[in-house]
Design an enzyme around this catalytic site. Structure first.
Site, PDB file in Angstrom:
ATOM      1  N   ASP A  93      -4.148  -2.402   7.711  1.00 20.23           N
ATOM      2  CA  ASP A  93      -2.986  -2.431   6.811  1.00 20.23           C
ATOM      3  C   ASP A  93      -3.036  -3.584   5.801  1.00 20.23           C
ATOM      4  OD1 ASP A  93      -2.100  -0.369   8.391  1.00 20.23           O
ATOM      5  OD2 ASP A  93      -0.161  -1.264   8.861  1.00 20.23           O
ATOM      6  N   HIS A 101      -4.996  -5.991  10.416  1.00 22.57           N
ATOM      7  CA  HIS A 101      -4.582  -6.293   9.042  1.00 22.57           C
ATOM      8  C   HIS A 101      -5.686  -7.006   8.256  1.00 22.57           C
ATOM      9  CE1 HIS A 101      -0.673  -5.767  11.060  1.00 22.57           C
ATOM     10  NE2 HIS A 101      -0.204  -5.442   9.859  1.00 22.57           N
TER      11      HIS A 101
HETATM   12 ZN   LIG Z   1       1.989  -3.999   6.400  1.00 22.69          ZN
END
Ligand SMILES: [Zn+2]
Length: 260
Positions: free
Chosen positions: A77, A223
């Site tokens: 992400d 992430h």
């Molecule tokens: Zn996010």
């Protein structure tokens, strides 16, 4: 046309909430303790469905996929990021891994070349809102929600991508999300486990967290980008891939019909 189940749930939650408030006012003077409970419990129920990532009341959340193989789905992400994305692509290539990048629309608009690199390497690009409004996504009006969805879609479509998968910031829901996603052909993609990179520790700690309880069909969330501590940027993904290889897992991107 059949109305989506989650759409019905939105109104049910609102009605329960209003009914609780009305009942609290009715009994307020005679039974103050009951009134407080009637006032607060529906709010707690609503908060659970808005803020708990696994809650299914407002929208169907896919948290795993069906497979008979030793396979997991790695999702990354918050990119693309000019420092991290190229290095992540190298690490994925070294491990023969496929992944899905849930990108933020404005980041994708700033770095269209990174989006093309992701696609050229055979990975999937999916939708992670246009501006990543983590603090206000839950209370965004239908118009603002539409702006977040359509802003990101416009950027991705300009890059030749027609995403079918969406993940909101931090897994937070919104009362209007289910219908907004359905009308745009998007499905809400959650996760089975996440690296929780801001919880401290090094890349090993991130890999341990995201792989705790890993099994075939797990959706793993990690992430990229400057919000992460320098010590784990890219390295958390590298350590996770090394450990997955040790455990005999392959990283694939599942088809829509595999999602559960
Ligand atoms: Zn996010």
């Amino acid at each position: 046309m059949r109305r989506p189940r989650a759409y019905t749930s939105v109104w049910l939650l609102i009605i329960v909430n209003l009914a609780g408030k009305a009942a609290a006012l009715c009994v307020g003077l005679t039974a103050p303790a009951a009134a407080v409970a009637l006032w607060l419990l529906p709010d707690a129920l609503l908060a659970y469905h808005l803020f708990v990532p696994r809650a299914q009341g407002l929208v169907k959340v896919h948290r795993r996929f069906a497979t008979s193989q030793r396979e997991v789905w790695l999702t990354i992400d918050d990119g693309p990021d000019p420092a991290d994305t190229p290095r992540i692509l190298e690490v994925l290539a070294e491990h023969g891994a496929r992944a899905t990048f849930f990108v933020i629309g404005k980041n994708a608009a700033a770095h269209p070349e990174l989006i093309q690199s992701i696609l050229a390497a055979g990975h999937e690009v999916a939708h992670h809102t246009h501006t990543h409004p983590a603090g206000s996504f839950w209370c965004a009006s239908p118009a603002r929600l539409a702006g977040e969805l359509d802003g990101g879609l416009a950027v991705l479509r300009a890059a030749g991508i027609h995403p079918t998968r969406f993940r909101p910031p931090v897994g937070i829901k919104n009362l209007w999300l289910a219908t907004a996603l359905t009308s745009r052909g998007l499905v809400y993609t959650g996760w089975s486990a996440r690296g929780l990179e801001l919880q401290g520790g090094d890349a090993d700690a991130v890999a341990r967290r995201v792989l705790r309880g890993v099994q075939p069909g797990s959706i793993l969330l990690l992430h990229e980008g400057p919000r992460l501590p320098a010590i784990i940027r890219v390295e958390g993904i590298r350590r996770t891939l090394e450990e997955l290889k040790q455990q005999g897992y392959r990283c694939i991107v599942p088809a829509a019909e595999q999602l559960r």
